[in-house]
Design a protein around this motif. Structure first.
Motif, short mmCIF file in Angstrom:
data_model
loop_
_atom_site.label_atom_id
_atom_site.label_comp_id
_atom_site.label_asym_id
_atom_site.label_seq_id
_atom_site.Cartn_x
_atom_site.Cartn_y
_atom_site.Cartn_z
N LYS A 98 60.87 4.74 73.49
CA LYS A 98 61.68 5.46 72.52
C LYS A 98 60.72 6.13 71.53
CE LYS A 98 65.54 4.63 69.37
NZ LYS A 98 65.06 5.10 68.08
N GLN A 99 60.95 7.41 71.27
CA GLN A 99 60.09 8.11 70.33
C GLN A 99 60.12 7.39 68.99
OE1 GLN A 99 61.25 12.08 69.03
NE2 GLN A 99 59.10 12.69 69.02
N ASP A 100 58.94 7.17 68.43
CA ASP A 100 58.83 6.45 67.17
C ASP A 100 57.64 7.03 66.41
OD1 ASP A 100 58.31 4.59 65.10
OD2 ASP A 100 59.13 2.94 66.28
N ILE A 101 57.93 7.96 65.51
CA ILE A 101 56.86 8.67 64.78
C ILE A 101 56.08 7.71 63.88
CG2 ILE A 101 56.36 10.57 63.19
CD1 ILE A 101 57.35 11.45 65.99
N VAL A 102 56.75 6.70 63.32
CA VAL A 102 56.05 5.75 62.46
C VAL A 102 55.01 4.98 63.28
CG1 VAL A 102 56.32 3.69 61.02
CG2 VAL A 102 57.95 5.59 60.81
N LYS A 103 55.39 4.50 64.48
CA LYS A 103 54.42 3.81 65.34
C LYS A 103 53.32 4.77 65.78
CE LYS A 103 57.16 0.00 67.19
NZ LYS A 103 57.79 -0.59 68.37
N ALA A 104 53.71 6.00 66.12
CA ALA A 104 52.71 7.00 66.52
C ALA A 104 51.68 7.19 65.41
CB ALA A 104 53.39 8.33 66.85
N ALA A 105 52.18 7.38 64.19
CA ALA A 105 51.29 7.59 63.05
C ALA A 105 50.37 6.39 62.83
CB ALA A 105 52.09 7.89 61.79
N GLY A 106 50.90 5.19 63.02
CA GLY A 106 50.09 3.98 62.87
C GLY A 106 48.93 3.94 63.86
N TRP A 107 49.22 4.27 65.12
CA TRP A 107 48.15 4.27 66.13
C TRP A 107 47.19 5.43 65.90
CZ3 TRP A 107 46.86 0.09 68.28
CH2 TRP A 107 47.81 -0.88 68.64
N TYR A 108 47.73 6.60 65.55
CA TYR A 108 46.85 7.73 65.26
C TYR A 108 45.92 7.41 64.09
CZ TYR A 108 49.56 11.07 68.17
OH TYR A 108 50.17 11.75 69.19
N LEU A 109 46.45 6.75 63.07
CA LEU A 109 45.64 6.41 61.90
C LEU A 109 44.47 5.50 62.28
CD1 LEU A 109 45.09 6.51 58.87
CD2 LEU A 109 46.72 4.63 58.59
N LYS A 110 44.74 4.51 63.13
CA LYS A 110 43.67 3.61 63.57
C LYS A 110 42.57 4.39 64.29
CE LYS A 110 46.75 -0.35 64.04
NZ LYS A 110 46.31 -1.67 63.73
N ALA A 111 42.98 5.29 65.20
CA ALA A 111 42.00 6.07 65.95
C ALA A 111 41.33 7.12 65.06
CB ALA A 111 42.68 6.75 67.15
N ALA A 112 42.12 7.79 64.22
CA ALA A 112 41.58 8.83 63.33
C ALA A 112 40.55 8.26 62.38
CB ALA A 112 42.72 9.48 62.55
N SER A 113 40.76 7.04 61.93
CA SER A 113 39.82 6.39 61.01
C SER A 113 38.48 6.11 61.68
CB SER A 113 40.42 5.09 60.47
OG SER A 113 41.60 5.38 59.73
N GLN A 114 38.48 6.12 63.01
CA GLN A 114 37.24 5.94 63.77
C GLN A 114 36.64 7.29 64.18
OE1 GLN A 114 37.13 2.70 66.75
NE2 GLN A 114 39.33 2.54 66.34
N GLY A 115 37.25 8.39 63.70
CA GLY A 115 36.72 9.72 64.00
C GLY A 115 37.30 10.39 65.22
N GLU A 116 38.34 9.81 65.82
CA GLU A 116 38.93 10.41 67.02
C GLU A 116 39.67 11.68 66.61
OE1 GLU A 116 40.48 11.62 70.39
OE2 GLU A 116 41.95 11.04 68.88
N VAL A 117 39.15 12.82 67.02
CA VAL A 117 39.53 14.13 66.51
C VAL A 117 40.98 14.52 66.83
CG1 VAL A 117 38.59 15.43 68.48
CG2 VAL A 117 38.71 16.51 66.23
N ASP A 118 41.47 14.25 68.02
CA ASP A 118 42.86 14.59 68.34
C ASP A 118 43.83 13.77 67.49
OD1 ASP A 118 42.41 16.60 70.31
OD2 ASP A 118 41.93 15.04 71.77
#
Length: 178
Positions: A69-89
């Protein structure tokens, strides 16, 4: 099939890269029957160990509603973890989520700007375009700055981004009329 066996053996022993790779095999149906549930299981094992690409992949699955199920809050949480490590996408996608303000995430232009700058500085073309747009329009507390907008549009255009090329032509026409 042989790759799956090697990845499975290593992944079962907790090897984080093998877990991500195995997730990718299932995600894309490479040498195995495509199975988003198994892909997600393997990405989750790697992501919880801090693997940025797996965190990005989970973010994308939740962002797009791929077999979950689409879940933007969960998406943002995972993106934040990766983004904080420099993952550009992840940085760019997180910026986009804050730019739009949807799915339970409040619109937050300064935060979007922050993540777009991180991604754009690494050459991410969509982030460069989005920064140009924020500056040309002066959105959400970010001051209108045509020169900064032009700078980001030029960077995106130089990578073949058609919309940036078009905007630069329009900006040039407007400057020539003045």
């Amino acid at each position: 099939v042989k790759a799956r066996e090697w990845y499975l053996e290593a992944a079962s022993q907790g090897h984080v890269q093998a877990q991500c790779s195995l997730g990718g095999l299932y995600d894309n149906g490479q040498g195995v029957k495509q199975d988003s549930v198994k892909a997600m299981e393997w990405y989750l094992k790697a992501a919880t160990q801090g693997h940025a690409i797996s965190q990005y992949n989970l973010g994308a699955m939740y962002d797009c509603g791929i077999k979950v199920k689409q879940d933007i809050v969960k998406a943002a949480g995972w993106y934040l973890k990766a983004a904080s490590q420099g993952e550009v996408d992840s940085q760019c996608n997180l910026g986009s989520i804050y730019l739009k303000g949807e799915g339970g995430i409040k619109k937050d232009i300064p935060n979007a700007h922050k993540w777009f700058v991180k991604a754009a500085s690494q050459g991410h073309v969509r982030a460069q375009f989005n920064l140009g747009t924020i500056y040309v329009e002066g959105q959400g507390g970010v001051k209108e700055d045509t020169m900064k907008a032009r700078e980001w549009f030029l960077k995106a255009a130089s990578q073949g981004h058609v919309a940036s090329q078009h905007i630069l032509r329009v900006m040039d026409r407007g400057a020539n009329k003045g």
